[in-house]
Design an enzyme around this catalytic site. Structure first.
Site, PDB file in Angstrom:
ATOM      1  N   TYR A 145      35.904   1.690  17.941  1.00 16.01           N
ATOM      2  CA  TYR A 145      34.756   2.483  18.378  1.00 16.01           C
ATOM      3  C   TYR A 145      35.150   3.231  19.636  1.00 16.01           C
ATOM      4  O   TYR A 145      35.697   2.627  20.569  1.00 16.01           O
ATOM      5  CB  TYR A 145      33.559   1.562  18.653  1.00 16.01           C
ATOM      6  CG  TYR A 145      32.332   2.283  19.174  1.00 16.01           C
ATOM      7  CD1 TYR A 145      31.625   3.164  18.370  1.00 16.01           C
ATOM      8  CD2 TYR A 145      31.883   2.073  20.474  1.00 16.01           C
ATOM      9  CE1 TYR A 145      30.500   3.819  18.853  1.00 16.01           C
ATOM     10  CE2 TYR A 145      30.756   2.718  20.963  1.00 16.01           C
ATOM     11  CZ  TYR A 145      30.069   3.592  20.150  1.00 16.01           C
ATOM     12  OH  TYR A 145      28.948   4.241  20.619  1.00 16.01           O
ATOM     13  N   ASP A 240      42.229   4.053  24.431  1.00 17.72           N
ATOM     14  CA  ASP A 240      40.834   3.911  24.843  1.00 17.72           C
ATOM     15  C   ASP A 240      40.681   2.518  25.455  1.00 17.72           C
ATOM     16  O   ASP A 240      40.516   1.526  24.754  1.00 17.72           O
ATOM     17  CB  ASP A 240      39.907   4.089  23.640  1.00 17.72           C
ATOM     18  CG  ASP A 240      38.446   3.930  24.024  1.00 17.72           C
ATOM     19  OD1 ASP A 240      38.174   3.589  25.192  1.00 17.72           O
ATOM     20  OD2 ASP A 240      37.576   4.138  23.156  1.00 17.72           O
ATOM     21  N   LYS A 268      32.823   1.050  31.542  1.00 14.22           N
ATOM     22  CA  LYS A 268      32.466  -0.356  31.747  1.00 14.22           C
ATOM     23  C   LYS A 268      32.886  -0.889  33.139  1.00 14.22           C
ATOM     24  O   LYS A 268      32.289  -0.485  34.124  1.00 14.22           O
ATOM     25  CB  LYS A 268      32.988  -1.178  30.577  1.00 14.22           C
ATOM     26  CG  LYS A 268      32.325  -0.669  29.284  1.00 14.22           C
ATOM     27  CD  LYS A 268      32.536  -1.475  28.034  1.00 14.22           C
ATOM     28  CE  LYS A 268      31.625  -0.910  26.949  1.00 14.22           C
ATOM     29  NZ  LYS A 268      32.258  -0.561  25.701  1.00 14.22           N
TER      30      LYS A 268
HETATM   31  C1  LIG Z   1      31.899   0.838  25.008  1.00 18.07           C
HETATM   32  C2  LIG Z   1      33.018   1.628  24.488  1.00 18.07           C
HETATM   33  C3  LIG Z   1      32.982   3.034  24.428  1.00 18.07           C
HETATM   34  C4  LIG Z   1      31.732   3.814  24.731  1.00 18.07           C
HETATM   35  O1  LIG Z   1      31.343   3.687  26.052  1.00 18.07           O
HETATM   36  P1  LIG Z   1      29.807   4.070  26.429  1.00 18.07           P
HETATM   37  O2  LIG Z   1      29.773   3.922  27.916  1.00 18.07           O
HETATM   38  O3  LIG Z   1      28.952   3.114  25.691  1.00 18.07           O
HETATM   39  O4  LIG Z   1      29.600   5.475  26.013  1.00 18.07           O
HETATM   40  C5  LIG Z   1      34.114   3.701  24.034  1.00 18.07           C
HETATM   41  N1  LIG Z   1      35.229   3.050  23.710  1.00 18.07           N
HETATM   42  C6  LIG Z   1      35.313   1.712  23.742  1.00 18.07           C
HETATM   43  C7  LIG Z   1      36.588   1.035  23.386  1.00 18.07           C
HETATM   44  C8  LIG Z   1      34.204   0.950  24.111  1.00 18.07           C
HETATM   45  O5  LIG Z   1      34.281  -0.378  24.100  1.00 18.07           O
END
Ligand SMILES: *Cc1c(COP(=O)(O)O)cnc(C)c1O
Length: 429
Positions: A145, A240, A268
């Site tokens: 994701y 990511d 995060k």
């Molecule tokens: C949480 C997450 C996102 C999205 O971040 P948001 O702040 O919710 O937009 C993208 N990539 C990874 C790997 C994530 O865990």
């Protein structure tokens, strides 16, 4: 017996005026047949709902709360900065400090741009990679994701997996025409696509440790194959690390596995619990971003001083000697305890742990990709979730999400969790 009348009343109010009653889908707890709890406050490893029920929290706001809730250092930094004003729309010292900290922690990042969420970070990184290479095609992996930008909502994990939504309505075919999704951990699939089309691939984006299909670590050699393949064809390798950055190690998954990507996305933890994202990479790529270069990307609240202050304070705590060793020990106690407990009652459970991320799939395994993860017994997971919540353990409400252990979790919290699981596993039978 726990009662939830206040949460129930709040949910009824919310459901009438907010889609599904929530501002992010998985929170609604639909896939596990439960209603969401409304949270009153949180402290350390404990989260307290509107009815005053207390829980040991393993959601940690989906990753950011690595220090536990309400860490005094972070709160003090926020309070201090608040008095200077809440937003300037002009550069301020704290943005430079946080950028310097990120670059120092993650050497593959030579320049970085602040944004407000992980979604913004990944979509901006893709745009920069496309601008830099002059190519369109992007490769992602099933069950990973990367936020909710159109071109990344293909076979995505997290809420998309949980809801059973195939991609998403509202995404034009044209938006995903240049996105290819391959099985995670499948070196052969990747290599053969690169052999065919590598010279058209702008970027390969991956969660270096997948945390959005449940927790699935990279197989030995998988990340190396991505590095080698992208290097060979001049494609940009994007890690990511929105979830893994400052989580699995201070330098993220890339330091843990010794792979140097061209670009990295953060979110995060980097915001210390406030809305922050960041994307960065080599000087050559990041110099393409406006106003240095032609790739446009902007944000009214980007680099917000209070969010920067929270991020700086959090990262400062994480640098204390022994921080990650201690956290890993706590998480290891949890993973081992859950595994042992399931084994005792012959419940097939596949447990993964990378640092303080833990995943437990209700399947004999092995789980190496999204197809494997989907073999989990979701009915059993739902029962497990509801019973654990009833016993004061707040787990992510989906088989396809990872558990996060924080520095505020003590051995006592872990042992209480394992005791609860003992009872619950026995009842699952
Ligand atoms: C949480 C997450 C996102 C999205 O971040 P948001 O702040 O919710 O937009 C993208 N990539 C990874 C790997 C994530 O865990």
């Amino acid at each position: 017996m726990r009662g939830y009348p206040k949460s129930k009343a709040l949910f009824e109010r919310a459901a009438a005026i907010i889609p599904g009653g929530v501002n992010s889908p998985v929170r609604a707890c639909r896939s596990v047949g439960a209603d969401p709890l409304f949270i009153e406050r949180a402290e350390g490893a404990i989260i307290i709902d509107a009815d005053g029920n207390q829980y040991i929290d393993y959601v940690g706001s989906w990753g950011p709360m690595i220090l536990g809730h309400g860490h005094p250092g972070v709160i003090a930094a926020i309070e201090k900065t608040l008095k200077r004003g809440t937003s300037f729309g002009a550069p301020a010292d704290l943005e430079v400090t946080l950028a310097e900290m990120i670059i120092k922690a993650v050497p593959s990042v030579e320049m970085v741009r602040m944004v407000n969420s992980g979604t913004e970070a990944t979509m901006s990184a893709i745009r920069a990679a496309r601008g830099f290479t002059g190519r369109d095609l992007i490769i992602k992996f099933d069950g990973c994701y990367h936020g909710h930008a159109d071109m990344l909502l293909v076979d995505a994990g997290s809420g998309v997996a949980t809801m059973g939504i195939p991609g998403s309505a509202g995404v034009p075919a044209a938006a995903i025409e240049h996105t290819m999704s391959l099985p995670y951990n499948d070196m052969n699939a990747f290599t053969s696509v690169m052999t065919r089309s590598g010279d058209k691939v702008a970027a390969v984006i991956v969660e270096p440790v997948a945390g959005n299909m449940g927790l699935v670590p990279p197989k030995e050699g998988f990340l190396d194959a991505l590095r080698a393949g992208t290097q060979k064809y001049g494609s940009v390798l994007i890690f990511d690390e929105v979830m893994t950055g400052f989580r699995v190690a201070y330098g993220g998954a890339q330091s843990l596995y010794g792979i140097c990507p061209d670009m990295t996305c953060f979110g995060k933890i980097v915001g210390g619990g406030l809305p922050v994202g960041a994307y960065g990479g080599t000087k050559a790529i990041m110099s393409c971003v406006a106003p240095s270069g032609p790739v446009y990307q902007a944000g009214t609240l980007s680099g917000n001083p209070i969010a920067m202050a929270a991020g700086i304070a959090a990262l400062t705590e994480l640098q204390k000697p022994g921080f990650y060793e201690h956290l890993d020990q706590t998480a290891s106690r949890l993973a081992e305890g859950l595994g042992r407990t399931a084994k005792n009652v012959a419940i097939p459970l596949t447990i993964h742990r990378v640092g303080s991320m833990v995943g437990a799939f209700f399947t004999p395994g092995p789980v190496n990709d999204y197809a494997d993860a989907k073999t989990s017994d979701l009915e059993r997971f739902s029962k497990y979730f509801r019973k654990m919540r009833g016993k004061g353990v707040y787990l992510p409400p989906s088989q396809f999400e990872a558990l996060f252990v924080s520095a505020a979790h003590t051995d006592d919290h872990i042992d209480a969790t394992i005791r609860a699981a003992e009872t619950v596993f026995a009842e699952l039978g």
